[in-house]
Scaffold this active site. Structure first.
Site, PDB file in Angstrom:
ATOM      1  N   ASN A   7      37.341  21.145  26.065  1.00 55.21           N
ATOM      2  CA  ASN A   7      37.711  20.501  27.328  1.00 55.21           C
ATOM      3  C   ASN A   7      37.505  21.504  28.455  1.00 55.21           C
ATOM      4  O   ASN A   7      38.309  22.404  28.642  1.00 55.21           O
ATOM      5  CB  ASN A   7      39.183  20.055  27.252  1.00 55.21           C
ATOM      6  N   LYS A   9      37.569  20.984  31.643  1.00 61.80           N
ATOM      7  CA  LYS A   9      38.353  20.735  32.859  1.00 61.80           C
ATOM      8  C   LYS A   9      37.458  20.907  34.102  1.00 61.80           C
ATOM      9  O   LYS A   9      36.296  20.535  34.064  1.00 61.80           O
ATOM     10  CB  LYS A   9      39.581  21.648  32.885  1.00 61.80           C
ATOM     11  N   HIS A  92      44.840  12.854  29.637  1.00 65.25           N
ATOM     12  CA  HIS A  92      45.197  14.270  29.483  1.00 65.25           C
ATOM     13  C   HIS A  92      46.395  14.569  30.393  1.00 65.25           C
ATOM     14  O   HIS A  92      46.520  13.987  31.478  1.00 65.25           O
ATOM     15  CB  HIS A  92      43.995  15.144  29.871  1.00 65.25           C
ATOM     16  N   GLU A  94      47.032  16.852  32.374  1.00 61.14           N
ATOM     17  CA  GLU A  94      46.700  17.256  33.751  1.00 61.14           C
ATOM     18  C   GLU A  94      46.327  16.040  34.594  1.00 61.14           C
ATOM     19  O   GLU A  94      46.578  16.007  35.799  1.00 61.14           O
ATOM     20  CB  GLU A  94      45.574  18.302  33.726  1.00 61.14           C
ATOM     21  N   GLU A 164      49.235  17.441  22.507  1.00 60.68           N
ATOM     22  CA  GLU A 164      49.182  18.612  23.381  1.00 60.68           C
ATOM     23  C   GLU A 164      50.507  18.747  24.125  1.00 60.68           C
ATOM     24  O   GLU A 164      50.682  18.141  25.195  1.00 60.68           O
ATOM     25  CB  GLU A 164      48.059  18.458  24.409  1.00 60.68           C
ATOM     26  N   GLY A 170      47.500  25.968  28.356  1.00 56.64           N
ATOM     27  CA  GLY A 170      47.140  27.031  29.291  1.00 56.64           C
ATOM     28  C   GLY A 170      48.207  28.098  29.472  1.00 56.64           C
ATOM     29  O   GLY A 170      48.118  28.930  30.366  1.00 56.64           O
ATOM     30  N   SER A 208      46.718  26.208  24.096  1.00 54.59           N
ATOM     31  CA  SER A 208      46.608  27.656  23.858  1.00 54.59           C
ATOM     32  C   SER A 208      46.047  27.994  22.477  1.00 54.59           C
ATOM     33  O   SER A 208      46.445  28.985  21.868  1.00 54.59           O
ATOM     34  CB  SER A 208      47.969  28.343  24.072  1.00 54.59           C
TER      35      SER A 208
END
Ligand code: PGA
Length: 249
Positions: A7, A9, A92, A94, A164, A170, A208
């Site tokens: 991914n 991003k 996702h 985000e 996730e 992250g 991560s």
């Protein structure tokens, strides 16, 4: 086959994306896992041309649920499929945070992706507060209950669920293999109750994941692959992950 999805991003220019593909495409490890690259929308056509019918598959980071109409700024499942995608990331965390994606929208997106023959990768995950208060299994169940509502077992089988935890993305602080194993088991049971699907749903872990910690998850044996952000950007690091996933590390 295990899945390893990159991914990207909001990273990489088209030239950088092509350089990555050129570095990874040469690896003999490809073909032993389902390798999926999720670039920015604008990079998809150039990457599709570069990849051709090779072993790397492309996916979009989102799809809208309508096929066409007055929906400024949206990209449809038909459009990303036409551009060369075979997968579509859905909801996702985000996008849940920045673009207001929610479970109902995810449901519509999953249906739209399936209707176009795309494989949806549906992201779920609890926040830190839910994890610490112990209510995270309920929160996760709500996410997949709404999104998978009304899907047949055959349709549910084509959906990949990516677990996730928001606090692990992250942050350099992944969930433990045991935590991931518990959630994967609960998802499988919940999806069985909702759709009648007994086996075959693929569940990924993301948050991560790095070459240094991937072995712990593989040893647990409860998941089918990984959705990787930061560690997927560098081709060397990505190939180290792929080597671990296909059992070469
Ligand atoms: P990360 O991102 O690997 O950088 O934690 C994972 C993701 O957001 O899919």
């Amino acid at each position: 086959m295990p899945v390893l999805a990159a991914n990207w991003k909001l990273h990489k220019t088209t030239a950088e994306a092509i350089a990555w593909v050129d570095a990874v495409q040469a690896s003999p490890l490809l073909g032993r896992a389902d390798v999926v690259v999720l670039p920015g929308f604008l990079q998809i056509p150039a990457l599709s041309a570069r990849i051709g019918h090779g072993p790397i598959a492309l996916g979009s980071q989102d799809v809208f649920w309508e096929e066409s109409g007055a929906f400024t700024g949206m990209v449809s499942a038909a459009q990303v499929r036409e551009a060369g995608c075979r997968y579509a990331l859905v909801a996702h965390s985000e996008r849940r945070r920045c673009a207001g994606d929610d479970d109902r929208g995810a449901h519509a997106r999953i249906r739209a992706a399936l209707a176009q023959g795309l494989t949806p990768i549906y992201c779920i995950g609890e926040g830190l507060r839910e994890r610490e208060s112990g209510g995270f299994q309920r929160a996760l169940k709500a996410q997949y209950d709404v999104a998978l509502d009304g899907l047949s077992a055959e349709q549910a089988q084509r959906v990949i669920v990516a677990y996730e935890p928001v606090w692990a993305i992250g942050s350099g602080q992944p969930a433990t293999p045991q935590q991931v194993g518990e959630v994967a088991a609960a998802i499988r049971a919940g999806v069985l109750a909702r759709t009648g699907l007994r086996e075959g749903m693929r569940i990924l872990y993301g948050g991560s994941v790095q070459p240094q910690n991937i072995q712990g998850f593989l040893a647990q044996g409860t998941i089918d692959g990984f959705l990787v952000g930061g560690a997927s950007l560098d081709p060397e690091e990505f190939l180290a992950l792929l080597k671990a996933v296909v059992g070469g590390a």
